[in-house]
Design an enzyme around this catalytic site. Structure first.
Site, PDB file in Angstrom:
ATOM      1  N   PRO A   9       0.820  -1.219   0.000  1.00 49.85           N
ATOM      2  CA  PRO A   9       0.000   0.000   0.000  1.00 49.85           C
ATOM      3  C   PRO A   9       0.854   1.269   0.000  1.00 49.85           C
ATOM      4  O   PRO A   9       1.868   1.339   0.674  1.00 49.85           O
ATOM      5  CB  PRO A   9      -0.810  -0.099   1.292  1.00 49.85           C
ATOM      6  CG  PRO A   9      -0.072  -1.056   2.150  1.00 49.85           C
ATOM      7  CD  PRO A   9       0.688  -1.969   1.242  1.00 49.85           C
ATOM      8  N   GLU A  10       0.448   2.237  -0.787  1.00 55.13           N
ATOM      9  CA  GLU A  10       1.102   3.544  -0.802  1.00 55.13           C
ATOM     10  C   GLU A  10       0.134   4.573  -0.216  1.00 55.13           C
ATOM     11  O   GLU A  10      -0.936   4.227   0.278  1.00 55.13           O
ATOM     12  CB  GLU A  10       1.525   3.903  -2.228  1.00 55.13           C
ATOM     13  CG  GLU A  10       2.543   2.919  -2.808  1.00 55.13           C
ATOM     14  CD  GLU A  10       3.067   3.342  -4.171  1.00 55.13           C
ATOM     15  OE1 GLU A  10       3.094   4.550  -4.451  1.00 55.13           O
ATOM     16  OE2 GLU A  10       3.450   2.456  -4.954  1.00 55.13           O
TER      17      GLU A  10
END
Ligand SMILES: [Zn+2]
Length: 280
Positions: free
Chosen positions: A2-3
């Site tokens: 996840p960013e």
């Protein structure tokens, strides 16, 4: 992995489930993930009301009454899943479970166990070792061309690698760095310190636009955020270059001699996707 937009989407989903609610039960099914949970982790959270759920870089920041903060990171594979009370036994990767006074259950599921949950005091948050060295938030108005130019000045590393450095700008990962560079037409191979002021200004605009669009896509997935699986944070998003090796380029360049579509190269051991015609 996840960013920033995915973590923002998780934070917004958790905010809906947690803000103003009290934890009536917190269960840890193992001693820790990437690092051990703090002593009395569950006991310190139980009975406390959540005031606010936010984000700093790729960290979830959960503010609770009494100045307690729960800091979270999803690591490689961590997912937050919302459900009601269940009668079924937990899955083998369901490591932590939070139950609110509205009987909403949030389960942290993390097969690879690189995630992290820890506690700190609100007063010590900014100086916390996980956050202290982080650069500016890319969506903060204070992150502008002047700030990025100062951070890149004199850097001989490729701009792709410089943008992954969390001290330069916080929260970007491989996906959104590739997308931002494509959007502003800057080659990932350029020396970070050699970008012109105009290119840096375009890059800052591109980063903000790419992130804002991704968060908007996440937000629309949140409207029905209790999806059948209740999972937060991952959503359908159409990338322009990321993972599109060999596919047609959506830049203004198809048909130009140098545009052979999206190519993949490796920089510092990570995949970079770009168009060699559009991005110079
Ligand atoms: Zn192209």
């Amino acid at each position: 992995m996840p960013e920033l937009p995915e973590v923002e989407t998780v934070a917004r989903g958790l905010a809906g489930a947690w803000e103003g609610r009290r934890f009536v039960a917190v269960t840890c099914r193992r001693a820790g993930l990437r690092q051990p949970f703090p002593p009395d982790f569950a006991a310190r959270l139980t009975g406390r009301t959540v005031e606010q759920v936010g984000r700093r870089a790729k960290y979830l920041v959960v503010r609770l009454e009494g100045g307690l903060i729960m800091l979270g990171h999803l690591g490689m594979s961590g997912r937050m899943v919302i459900s009601g009370l269940r009668n079924t036994p937990p899955g083998r990767h369901d490591h932590v479970e939070f139950v609110t006074d509205r009987s909403v259950v949030v389960t942290l599921t993390d097969p690879r166990r690189f995630g992290l949950l820890t506690l700190c005091d609100a007063a010590g948050l900014a100086a916390h070792p996980l956050l202290a060295g982080l650069g500016p938030e890319p969506l903060d108005p204070a992150f502008d061309a002047r700030v990025l130019a100062a951070a890149l000045a004199g850097k001989a590393t490729p701009i792709k690698s410089a943008l992954l450095d969390q001290r330069v700008v916080a929260g970007l990962g491989n996906i959104y760095v590739c997308e931002s560079l494509f959007r502003c037409g800057v080659s990932p191979l350029r020396d970070a310190g050699a970008l012109t002021p105009a290119e840096i200004a375009r890059l800052v605009e591109a980063i903000k636009a790419v992130l804002a669009e991704a968060i908007a896509a996440g937000g629309s997935s949140l409207r029905d955020h209790v999806r059948p699986d209740g999972e937060l944070g991952y959503f359908q998003h159409n990338f322009k270059v990321y993972g599109r090796t060999g596919q047609p380029c959506s830049g203004p360049c198809p048909g130009a001699p140098g545009c052979g579509g999206i190519v993949r190269i490796v920089q510092s051991g990570r995949s970079t996707f770009y168009c060699a015609e559009r991005q110079v």
